[in-house]
Design an enzyme around this catalytic site. Structure first.
Site, PDB file in Angstrom:
ATOM      1  N   GLY A 100     -27.809   6.635 -48.642  1.00 51.44           N
ATOM      2  CA  GLY A 100     -27.204   6.978 -47.354  1.00 51.44           C
ATOM      3  C   GLY A 100     -26.319   5.899 -46.777  1.00 51.44           C
ATOM      4  O   GLY A 100     -25.873   6.028 -45.638  1.00 51.44           O
ATOM      5  N   HIS A 284     -38.680   5.557 -53.218  1.00 49.62           N
ATOM      6  CA  HIS A 284     -37.544   5.211 -52.353  1.00 49.62           C
ATOM      7  C   HIS A 284     -37.115   3.761 -52.581  1.00 49.62           C
ATOM      8  O   HIS A 284     -36.654   3.073 -51.678  1.00 49.62           O
ATOM      9  CB  HIS A 284     -37.925   5.438 -50.891  1.00 49.62           C
ATOM     10  N   ASP A 314     -36.670   7.823 -60.211  1.00 53.19           N
ATOM     11  CA  ASP A 314     -35.908   6.614 -59.876  1.00 53.19           C
ATOM     12  C   ASP A 314     -36.835   5.535 -59.339  1.00 53.19           C
ATOM     13  O   ASP A 314     -38.043   5.733 -59.243  1.00 53.19           O
ATOM     14  CB  ASP A 314     -34.738   6.896 -58.902  1.00 53.19           C
TER      15      ASP A 314
HETATM   16  C1  FNR Z   1     -31.671   4.779 -50.385  1.00 51.49           C
HETATM   17  N1  FNR Z   1     -32.439   5.896 -50.776  1.00 51.49           N
HETATM   18  C2  FNR Z   1     -32.229   7.124 -50.182  1.00 51.49           C
HETATM   19  N2  FNR Z   1     -32.965   8.204 -50.551  1.00 51.49           N
HETATM   20  C3  FNR Z   1     -32.727   9.413 -50.005  1.00 51.49           C
HETATM   21  O1  FNR Z   1     -33.419  10.371 -50.358  1.00 51.49           O
HETATM   22  N3  FNR Z   1     -31.720   9.563 -49.100  1.00 51.49           N
HETATM   23  C4  FNR Z   1     -30.957   8.532 -48.668  1.00 51.49           C
HETATM   24  O2  FNR Z   1     -30.062   8.708 -47.866  1.00 51.49           O
HETATM   25  C5  FNR Z   1     -31.246   7.253 -49.187  1.00 51.49           C
HETATM   26  N4  FNR Z   1     -30.564   6.147 -48.752  1.00 51.49           N
HETATM   27  C6  FNR Z   1     -30.749   4.919 -49.342  1.00 51.49           C
HETATM   28  C7  FNR Z   1     -30.005   3.837 -48.904  1.00 51.49           C
HETATM   29  C8  FNR Z   1     -30.124   2.605 -49.562  1.00 51.49           C
HETATM   30  C9  FNR Z   1     -29.301   1.452 -49.110  1.00 51.49           C
HETATM   31  C10 FNR Z   1     -31.007   2.489 -50.665  1.00 51.49           C
HETATM   32  C11 FNR Z   1     -31.097   1.214 -51.449  1.00 51.49           C
HETATM   33  C12 FNR Z   1     -31.780   3.559 -51.055  1.00 51.49           C
HETATM   34  C13 FNR Z   1     -33.381   5.795 -51.905  1.00 51.49           C
HETATM   35  C14 FNR Z   1     -32.688   6.110 -53.227  1.00 51.49           C
HETATM   36  O3  FNR Z   1     -32.396   7.478 -53.352  1.00 51.49           O
HETATM   37  C15 FNR Z   1     -33.562   5.722 -54.427  1.00 51.49           C
HETATM   38  O4  FNR Z   1     -34.816   6.344 -54.302  1.00 51.49           O
HETATM   39  C16 FNR Z   1     -33.733   4.202 -54.526  1.00 51.49           C
HETATM   40  O5  FNR Z   1     -32.502   3.571 -54.338  1.00 51.49           O
HETATM   41  C17 FNR Z   1     -34.327   3.819 -55.870  1.00 51.49           C
HETATM   42  O6  FNR Z   1     -34.594   2.445 -55.904  1.00 51.49           O
HETATM   43  P1  FNR Z   1     -33.629   1.380 -56.613  1.00 51.49           P
HETATM   44  O7  FNR Z   1     -33.613   1.705 -58.066  1.00 51.49           O
HETATM   45  O8  FNR Z   1     -32.281   1.527 -55.982  1.00 51.49           O
HETATM   46  O9  FNR Z   1     -34.236   0.062 -56.294  1.00 51.49           O
END
Ligand code: FNR
Length: 387
Positions: A100, A284, A314
């Site tokens: 996001g 997450h 993930d």
């Molecule tokens: C996220 N993630 C996330 N998940 C989701 O369902 N909607 C969202 O808007 C967001 N936004 C978001 C912002 C940021 C800055 C991060 C780092 C993560 C979680 C994302 O989908 C995912 O689960 C994680 O990023 C996985 O972890 P790693 O591999 O990035 O460490």
């Protein structure tokens, strides 16, 4: 058949002409360069996690205690990394996790559009987040021929939830990913110490501000009174969901429903009983709860409980090797998170595409060297704990 590994030849050949790659292929250098590009506040938000960030750290480090045994004398001159998902044949087993804050990751603040273009370029499906600097219609439009998913943060207002889902459907979404672990924000010390929560500063809210239902709940337009619009967002952001809500989701759309944040086998069974079309095993990235277990350590049990229902995965994937291990454990598709957002930060669409291609190249070459011509052979070979 894929030949993602040919990226390696292209890099070495360019070197013969004196040309070095614009972007790094390893996560440590990528992260360092991205942090420089993002600056301290954004780095805190993207790199930071919950509590002392232990869960976030082990998500990545736990991949190291899983290993693969290579098989020899197998013809791996061609590899097939394609998968089937929701009736679609996809050329790669990766997808871009919803992030996001993509919108803020590029200098022009249209990072969602850049991420969509990276998806179009690479064929790696993009999960378009509810939180975005550009309306989802535009973001889906920029994904080209690559299918994309819509990730829903379910608002408290059901009409708004329905409106977001319908907009995604009309934009061509191939699945709705309902994020279950974020009806409120976890305790994130880096952001708290800097007193920074981007949404409250009006960032990444364009899907709300452009929504007819959201707008109808305001006295003045979000453009006329941004503060009131932000307050409305804060008031209706997070609906606490229970299994009973699944009936509503099944009613709200004919698209496959993916439940994001499922880590317990019992929840897998409940999700399937209530009609989930796919399980998305994720914590997450350690941003929501500390004190957890690396998702890669939970994946085998989640996969076993899911039966034939596809498992998306993930959290902590930093390389092609990580992706291959998750696939070996049964993930149907592996989500890349922070790495591609870092790619956006250092090079926009080209940077994100580079990161995705690097991960695919490493995965492809690893499969070639280890004697796994396709994902079935990989899964049969499996992974072993090394500690
Ligand atoms: C996220 N993630 C996330 N998940 C989701 O369902 N909607 C969202 O808007 C967001 N936004 C978001 C912002 C940021 C800055 C991060 C780092 C993560 C979680 C994302 O989908 C995912 O689960 C994680 O990023 C996985 O972890 P790693 O591999 O990035 O460490």
């Amino acid at each position: 058949m894929s030949n993602f590994g040919s990226m390696q030849n292209a890099i070495y050949n360019a070197g013969l002409q004196g040309i070095l790659p614009d972007y790094p292929v390893d996560f440590a250098t990528l992260e360092q360069r991205a942090h420089e590009a993002l600056g301290p506040m954004m780095t805190n938000y993207v790199a930071g996690g919950c509590g002392d960030e232990h869960t976030q750290d082990v998500n990545a480090s736990a991949f190291h205690h899983w290993g693969m045994i290579p098989r020899m004398m197998v013809d791996c001159s061609e590899r097939d990394l394609s998968i089937e998902l929701f009736g679609m044949d996809l050329p790669t087993p990766l997808f871009m996790a919803p992030i996001g804050l993509n919108g803020e990751a590029t200098q022009d603040r249209h990072g969602d559009m850049a991420a969509a273009r990276a998806s179009a370029e690479t064929g790696v499906p993009f999960s378009v987040s509810t939180l975005s600097n550009d309306p989802l219609e535009d973001v889906f439009g920029a994904c080209g021929n690559t299918p994309a998913f819509f990730q829903l943060y379910t608002p408290r207002n059901r009409e708004l939830a329905q409106s977001l889902i319908s907009r995604a459907e009309q934009s061509g979404a191939k699945a709705i990913m309902v994020t279950l672990d974020t009806w409120l924000t976890g305790w994130r010390p880096r952001d708290l110490n800097a007193s920074n929560f981007p949404q409250l500063r009006g960032k990444v809210l364009q899907n709300y501000f452009s929504d007819p239902v959201f707008r109808s709940l305001l006295e003045k337009s979000p453009e006329g009174d941004p503060k009131a619009a932000i307050m409305l967002f804060a008031a209706i952001f997070g609906q606490v969901l229970t299994w009973e809500d699944m009936a509503w989701f099944k009613d709200a759309t004919d698209l496959p429903i993916v439940l994001k944040g499922i880590c317990h086998p019992e929840d897998v069974r409940k999700a399937i009983d209530h009609g989930a079309d796919a399980i998305y095993c994720s914590n997450h990235g350690g941003r929501q709860a500390n004190g957890g277990i690396a998702t890669i350590d939970l994946l085998a049990d989640v996969f076993a409980a899911a039966g034939d229902v596809p498992v998306l995965f993930d959290s902590g994937v930093r390389s092609g090797t990580d992706a291959v291990k998750a696939l070996a454990m049964g993930a149907r598709a592996v989500g890349v998170g922070r790495p591609y957002t870092y790619g956006l930060a250092i090079g926009g669409a080209a940077g994100a595409a580079w990161v995705l291609r690097s991960i695919l190249a490493e995965a492809d070459l690893l499969m070639a060297v280890n004697g796994y011509p396709d994902l079935t052979a990989l899964r049969e070979a499996g992974v072993q704990r090394t500690d």
